[in-house]
Design a protein around this motif. Structure first.
Motif, PDB file in Angstrom:
ATOM      1  N   UNK A 143      44.929  36.875  46.586  1.00  0.00           N
ATOM      2  CA  UNK A 143      45.546  37.990  47.286  1.00  0.00           C
ATOM      3  C   UNK A 143      46.993  37.628  47.631  1.00  0.00           C
ATOM      4  N   UNK A 144      48.009  38.523  47.413  1.00  0.00           N
ATOM      5  CA  UNK A 144      47.901  39.931  47.089  1.00  0.00           C
ATOM      6  C   UNK A 144      47.975  40.259  45.606  1.00  0.00           C
ATOM      7  N   UNK A 145      47.736  39.309  44.712  1.00  0.00           N
ATOM      8  CA  UNK A 145      47.777  39.607  43.279  1.00  0.00           C
ATOM      9  C   UNK A 145      46.548  40.383  42.821  1.00  0.00           C
ATOM     10  N   UNK A 146      45.535  40.485  43.650  1.00  0.00           N
ATOM     11  CA  UNK A 146      44.289  41.130  43.244  1.00  0.00           C
ATOM     12  C   UNK A 146      44.520  42.576  42.810  1.00  0.00           C
ATOM     13  N   UNK A 147      45.265  43.337  43.634  1.00  0.00           N
ATOM     14  CA  UNK A 147      45.468  44.742  43.314  1.00  0.00           C
ATOM     15  C   UNK A 147      46.235  44.904  42.010  1.00  0.00           C
ATOM     16  N   UNK A 148      47.225  44.021  41.782  1.00  0.00           N
ATOM     17  CA  UNK A 148      48.002  44.093  40.552  1.00  0.00           C
ATOM     18  C   UNK A 148      47.129  43.815  39.346  1.00  0.00           C
ATOM     19  N   UNK A 149      46.337  42.748  39.426  1.00  0.00           N
ATOM     20  CA  UNK A 149      45.488  42.381  38.303  1.00  0.00           C
ATOM     21  C   UNK A 149      44.454  43.454  38.002  1.00  0.00           C
ATOM     22  N   UNK A 150      43.786  43.942  39.039  1.00  0.00           N
ATOM     23  CA  UNK A 150      42.756  44.945  38.826  1.00  0.00           C
ATOM     24  C   UNK A 150      43.357  46.219  38.259  1.00  0.00           C
ATOM     25  N   UNK A 151      44.578  46.564  38.702  1.00  0.00           N
ATOM     26  CA  UNK A 151      45.222  47.767  38.196  1.00  0.00           C
ATOM     27  C   UNK A 151      45.564  47.664  36.726  1.00  0.00           C
ATOM     28  N   UNK A 152      46.143  46.547  36.300  1.00  0.00           N
ATOM     29  CA  UNK A 152      46.490  46.374  34.895  1.00  0.00           C
ATOM     30  C   UNK A 152      45.253  46.252  34.017  1.00  0.00           C
ATOM     31  N   UNK A 203      64.032  44.779  34.267  1.00  0.00           N
ATOM     32  CA  UNK A 203      63.133  45.427  35.217  1.00  0.00           C
ATOM     33  C   UNK A 203      61.733  44.845  35.050  1.00  0.00           C
ATOM     34  N   UNK A 204      61.001  44.769  36.152  1.00  0.00           N
ATOM     35  CA  UNK A 204      59.594  44.380  36.148  1.00  0.00           C
ATOM     36  C   UNK A 204      58.846  45.432  36.962  1.00  0.00           C
ATOM     37  N   UNK A 205      57.790  46.014  36.367  1.00  0.00           N
ATOM     38  CA  UNK A 205      57.003  47.040  37.032  1.00  0.00           C
ATOM     39  C   UNK A 205      55.585  46.545  37.273  1.00  0.00           C
ATOM     40  N   UNK A 206      54.946  47.082  38.319  1.00  0.00           N
ATOM     41  CA  UNK A 206      53.528  46.825  38.520  1.00  0.00           C
ATOM     42  C   UNK A 206      52.725  47.966  37.894  1.00  0.00           C
ATOM     43  N   UNK A 255      51.364  50.526  39.113  1.00  0.00           N
ATOM     44  CA  UNK A 255      51.630  51.855  39.655  1.00  0.00           C
ATOM     45  C   UNK A 255      52.992  52.389  39.233  1.00  0.00           C
ATOM     46  N   UNK A 256      53.682  51.673  38.326  1.00  0.00           N
ATOM     47  CA  UNK A 256      55.010  52.029  37.840  1.00  0.00           C
ATOM     48  C   UNK A 256      56.086  51.809  38.905  1.00  0.00           C
ATOM     49  N   UNK A 257      55.815  50.966  39.891  1.00  0.00           N
ATOM     50  CA  UNK A 257      56.803  50.621  40.904  1.00  0.00           C
ATOM     51  C   UNK A 257      57.582  49.381  40.493  1.00  0.00           C
ATOM     52  N   UNK A 258      58.862  49.360  40.844  1.00  0.00           N
ATOM     53  CA  UNK A 258      59.672  48.160  40.628  1.00  0.00           C
ATOM     54  C   UNK A 258      59.153  47.033  41.517  1.00  0.00           C
ATOM     55  N   UNK A 259      58.971  45.858  40.914  1.00  0.00           N
ATOM     56  CA  UNK A 259      58.772  44.657  41.716  1.00  0.00           C
ATOM     57  C   UNK A 259      59.921  43.670  41.490  1.00  0.00           C
ATOM     58  N   UNK A 260      60.822  44.044  40.614  1.00  0.00           N
ATOM     59  CA  UNK A 260      62.034  43.245  40.403  1.00  0.00           C
ATOM     60  C   UNK A 260      63.049  44.077  39.643  1.00  0.00           C
ATOM     61  N   UNK A 261      64.335  43.890  39.976  1.00  0.00           N
ATOM     62  CA  UNK A 261      65.436  44.544  39.269  1.00  0.00           C
ATOM     63  C   UNK A 261      66.620  43.589  39.237  1.00  0.00           C
TER      64      UNK A 261
END
Length: 374
Positions: free
Chosen positions: A140-149, A192-195, A197-203
């Protein structure tokens, strides 16, 4: 002519007519919510939330008969982001000069860009206990990212998807060759890096268009974080322009086995970054050609990225963003870089797909034989 007559005649001269300032129309009254959203790329409700966030940093411009309020400044900037039109045109429509529009766009963009650290955050590593490294819950908090992808194409352990996009900018003539990309355009190469949900996590928006994507990545926040912190078990997904590393997986150039073909789900998962870039540029049309000072362009790019994440948080979507918009599908020259750790991890994931398929096949055969025995 004596002094009295001179003064009398001077008073009789016609004074210049005072400039009449017409009342400006209120977009909240003139437009319904649908038309307002088409013009300013967000609903009226979301606009009020954004205005409450930034209004304390936007001072009222002018102290005469018709000052420009913080709300109107925000509307002017949003209109520019949505259309990218010439500032003199925007000034004619709202009754302000081009220099005033330019100052407002810079001021509002600077205020919004200040919230970058709040809205654009690369996922941090937690000290909590680890689980099976190919399960959906790493740390955590990578769980939501992994499960989403993993829901996209079943690819495990993905932190985000990375790519570069070119944005046309205006630079001095002597700098043209530094900013000229392979399409012969003067651009800025933005990483750019997206999660999921299509949100920026890096720019990273500061490299000339001539710079290769892999070079931009080597001088970015994700590279330093993932290179130095071995606690990250997840990985980014990139195209063949990037080197294959333990924390950055790239597609196979020539898959031959069934497991390698399943691994190419990488491509379907990574396509999310191209759809995200396309939708981002479609919502904020100014990104297609920034005709501003270079320093202002850098601030505007960050500002519209912050706005993009803000709108996702507010669940304020545009209808045209639901389409499968792909920003760049052309073939890119492959990078020859890569590490043994990256190739090893890629092989581990290919073996994981192979074992998963084998277990599913065995289970299917067991069910079939049980049914036949009945």
């Amino acid at each position: 002519m004596d002094d009295y007559e001179f003064v009398f005649n001077l008073r009789q001269r016609k004074r210049p007519q005072r400039k009449t300032i017409l009342p400006k129309s209120d977009p909240f009254i003139v437009f319904d919510d649908y038309k307002f959203k088409k013009r300013f790329r967000m609903s009226k409700k979301t606009f009020h939330v954004l205005h409450n966030l930034v209004k304390n940093d936007l001072i009222v411009i002018g102290n005469r008969d018709n000052p420009i309020s913080s709300k109107r400044q925000l509307l002017i900037a949003l209109r520019f982001y949505a259309t990218g039109s010439f500032q003199i045109v925007s000034g004619d429509l709202i009754g302000s000069s081009q220099p005033t529009i330019s100052r407002i766009v810079l001021r509002v963009s600077t205020v919004i860009a200040k919230y970058r650290s709040r809205f654009i955050v690369f996922p941090s590593h937690s000290e909590e206990s680890k689980v099976n490294k190919f399960s959906l819950a790493y740390i955590y908090p990578l769980f939501k990212l992994n499960s989403g992808f993993s829901k996209i194409a079943g690819f495990p352990g993905v932190i985000g998807v990375v790519d570069g996009t070119h944005i046309k900018v205006k630079v001095k003539k002597e700098l043209h060759e530094r900013f000229r990309n392979r399409k012969n355009e003067i651009t800025l190469n933005c990483q750019v890096v997206f999660d999921h949900t299509m949100k920026f996590i890096h720019l990273n928006a500061r490299w000339p268009g001539i710079t290769h994507d892999s070079r931009v990545f080597k001088d970015s926040e994700p590279f330093y974080i993932l290179e130095s912190d071995e606690r990250y078990e997840g990985h980014l997904l990139g195209d063949s322009a990037y080197p294959c590393k333990k924390y950055l997986l790239t597609p196979l150039s020539n898959p031959s086995t069934l497991a390698e073909m399943i691994y190419q789900k990488h491509i379907k998962t990574r396509n999310l970054v191209e759809r995200s870039i396309g939708a981002w540029k479609r919502r904020f049309y100014c990104l297609n050609d920034l005709r501003l000072k270079f320093s202002t362009s850098l601030v505007v790019i960050v500002a519209v990225a912050v706005l993009w994440n803000f709108l996702i948080d507010e669940k304020d979507e545009m209808d045209d963003e639901e389409k499968d918009i792909v920003e760049n599908c052309e073939q890119i020259f492959a990078s020859k870089g890569g590490t043994q750790a990256g190739f090893t991890k890629r092989k581990e994931i290919i073996d994981y797909f192979c074992s998963t398929r084998s277990s599913v096949t065995v289970s299917t055969r067991s069910v079939s034989s049980a049914l036949s025995n009945e």
